[in-house]
Design an enzyme around this catalytic site. Sequence first.
Site, PDB file in Angstrom:
ATOM      1  N   LYS A 166       0.826  -1.205   0.000  1.00 42.19           N
ATOM      2  CA  LYS A 166       0.000   0.000   0.000  1.00 42.19           C
ATOM      3  C   LYS A 166       0.864   1.260   0.000  1.00 42.19           C
ATOM      4  O   LYS A 166       0.622   2.196  -0.771  1.00 42.19           O
ATOM      5  CB  LYS A 166      -0.938   0.019   1.206  1.00 42.19           C
ATOM      6  CG  LYS A 166      -1.981   1.138   1.147  1.00 42.19           C
ATOM      7  CD  LYS A 166      -2.605   1.423   2.490  1.00 42.19           C
ATOM      8  CE  LYS A 166      -1.699   2.295   3.321  1.00 42.19           C
ATOM      9  NZ  LYS A 166      -2.349   2.793   4.567  1.00 42.19           N
ATOM     10  N   ASP A 203      -6.570   1.116   1.239  1.00 36.22           N
ATOM     11  CA  ASP A 203      -6.535   1.219   2.695  1.00 36.22           C
ATOM     12  C   ASP A 203      -7.867   0.716   3.242  1.00 36.22           C
ATOM     13  O   ASP A 203      -8.682   0.131   2.516  1.00 36.22           O
ATOM     14  CB  ASP A 203      -6.253   2.658   3.126  1.00 36.22           C
ATOM     15  CG  ASP A 203      -7.390   3.605   2.788  1.00 36.22           C
ATOM     16  OD1 ASP A 203      -8.324   3.218   2.045  1.00 36.22           O
ATOM     17  OD2 ASP A 203      -7.366   4.757   3.261  1.00 36.22           O
TER      18      ASP A 203
END
Length: 210
Positions: A123, A141
């Site tokens: 991420k 997220d």
Amino acid sequence: MKLLTESQITQVFERFRLNNPEPKTELIAPNPYCLLVSVVLSAQATDKSVNVACAPLYEKVRTPEQMLELGEEKLISYIKSIGLYRAKARHVMGLSKRLVQDFNSTLPSTREELESLPGVGRKTANVILNVVFKQPTMPVDTHLLRICPKIGLAEGNNPLQVEKSLLERIPSRYMEHAHHWLILHGRYVCTARNPKCEECIISDLCAHNF
């Protein structure tokens, strides 16, 4: 859960574009290196808390060399208000050392190299690739993992599945800003508790309403 059609997905992102043509990360950082530090610090923390902690830090530290000179204990004194601050301080010092030793103190521009840095997962790498290098990546997220299947934009039960689904389904012309639009939508409109459906600009398209 029903998935939106290609035409509906285009309508969703066209509305996002018209409403906010140039969305930006809410993390405040003076340069790409500091942005990487802020993204690492933001894991399981709010952008606001990271900005508050890092504002005085970035008055003194703006390069990996300066971070190494500052030292881990001094860094901790700036970021103690952020959760998991000891582990995050170790990561920041480790990635700073690697940047100096292996990357001429500049951020690498490939996922593999970014993920080789301490504290940098998929991420975080995706955020840097998108924000700094303008690559069409999709950082997933907790907001995106929650809202994208709900809206009907993607399918999947984990971040990688949702990421791949979004990359397949979102038109390429929206990809530079897509994750910012979705994060902001999840953060301020499609909230986990009491979503503001009456204020939502895509409520008539949202699969959750059908």
